[in-house]
Scaffold this active site. Sequence first.
Site, short mmCIF file in Angstrom:
data_model
loop_
_atom_site.label_atom_id
_atom_site.label_comp_id
_atom_site.label_asym_id
_atom_site.label_seq_id
_atom_site.Cartn_x
_atom_site.Cartn_y
_atom_site.Cartn_z
N ARG A 1 0.84 -1.21 0.00
CA ARG A 1 0.00 0.00 0.00
C ARG A 1 0.87 1.24 0.00
O ARG A 1 1.74 1.41 0.86
CB ARG A 1 -0.91 0.00 1.22
N ARG B 1 -8.46 18.15 9.01
CA ARG B 1 -7.49 18.26 10.09
C ARG B 1 -7.46 19.68 10.64
O ARG B 1 -7.73 20.65 9.92
CB ARG B 1 -6.09 17.89 9.59
N LYS C 1 -13.12 2.80 0.72
CA LYS C 1 -12.79 2.79 2.14
C LYS C 1 -14.03 3.19 2.95
O LYS C 1 -14.51 4.31 2.84
CB LYS C 1 -11.62 3.72 2.43
N THR D 1 -6.67 -1.16 10.12
CA THR D 1 -6.49 -0.19 11.21
C THR D 1 -6.20 -0.85 12.55
O THR D 1 -7.03 -1.58 13.09
CB THR D 1 -7.70 0.75 11.37
#
Length: 480
Positions: free
Chosen positions: A32, A73, A219, A277
């Site tokens: 990845r 963020r 995702k 994760t």
Amino acid sequence: MRRTKIVATLGPATDRPGMLARLVAAGLDAARLNYSHGNQEDHARRAREVREAAQAAGREIGLIADLQGPKIRLECFRDGPVELVEGRRFLIDAGLAPDAGDVERVGVTYTALPGDVQAGDTLLVDDGRIVLGVERVTGKVIETTVVSGGTLSDHKGINRQGGGLSAPALTPKDRADLVHALAHGADYIAVSFPRTGEDIEAARALIHDAGGSAGIIAKMERAEALDYADEIIAASDCIMIARGDLGVEIGDARLPPAQKQLVARARKQHRTVITATQMMESMIEHPLPTRAEVFDVANAVLDGTDAVMLSGETSVGAYPDRAVAAMSRVCMGAENEWSDPASSVLPDVAFERVDEAIAMSAIYCGNRMGVKAIAALTESGRTALWMSRMNTAIPIFALSSHTSTLRKVTLYRDVYPAWFDIHAVPYSEVTHAVLSLLEARGAVAPGDRVIITKGDLHGHSGSTNGMKIVTVGAFVEHVG
């Protein structure tokens, strides 16, 4: 042979001399590239190194380009990290300069955030480690009260509990990174934060316009994505259960059943699944996983996931190769116990395609005749994919002369890629050539039964229309 596939994230830790080769030796199936970190030059170099390591090992390794998406963020703090105290006021100011944050306020990368929240909402910062309650929104400023405090540093992610943020799934950066990834041979493009199937279709159109043929991984990390899960699954080739952001948005209690449901729904639609994760998070610093992490990986395998993924464990961790090896051991241990009788028989549905009927029949017969291996001669890999949706301990070899197909099937549970050019073999010798290939790989021995599926129209995707069962060393056809 391990049935579940392993995906590892590349980064500074895998850049160490010889490390990538050690990951391949430990059992890496797909690499990845995380476009949320590093630059395009880094990703181009790592993509090239993956191909070189795979070639040196005589294997195919899939390459996944994971787009950053609209990761929301907070901006930076002028004098370093600040301490947020429970009960104090804290402002998120979309108009503040990026480096002007302090203990009272901070900027945000997503300037439309004030329009997506309202009084009474809960904002979760740094994967939920800090909790802010929204009191009011005035212009570009969100006034909050610190519900759960802690140390807050630059560029921490922020989510709205329950989802509902309107940021688009594909940013201008993502579009540029997608083209870059295709130019460097990505087999899959992972789309971050999709809300509906339309986000996946938009990515597919970009891939088509760029002349690519990469598969798409959706995702699952937004709360609203669960409401459109079947639509998103249908539009994609694979889903990734990204439990970090998803867990923040829906809450920890809902995450385990959501994972199990998503795996089942994807398999039902003949799509592959990556569970990701914090699967072995402690191995960023330690050489062995915790018992809780072992159970987490094993449970994902028992759920039927196609692949499990390592993130920081390999990209920045101290023991990347040991993390891959540990995950491989756990997967194989769990696979010995995995049983799903409901998926080991033909589903009670009508088949719309001949190649699908052949694929399901092969597994049905193989499970009941002691078959040692299945060889699927395939153009696109679709026949092998359908086979892998049913429960079997029989290794499925996807035989193809298309490198892109061989690399895509590296994510399919139970499926192993093998180069085979049917055009280079006389028709009467195809069976002998296939069995010789399987014997050379140690998959079968004289006296073993093997199922071979293929089509009469060589070179045409979707043409699989025949299955036969042969015995190694005897070449006696039992079913045609």
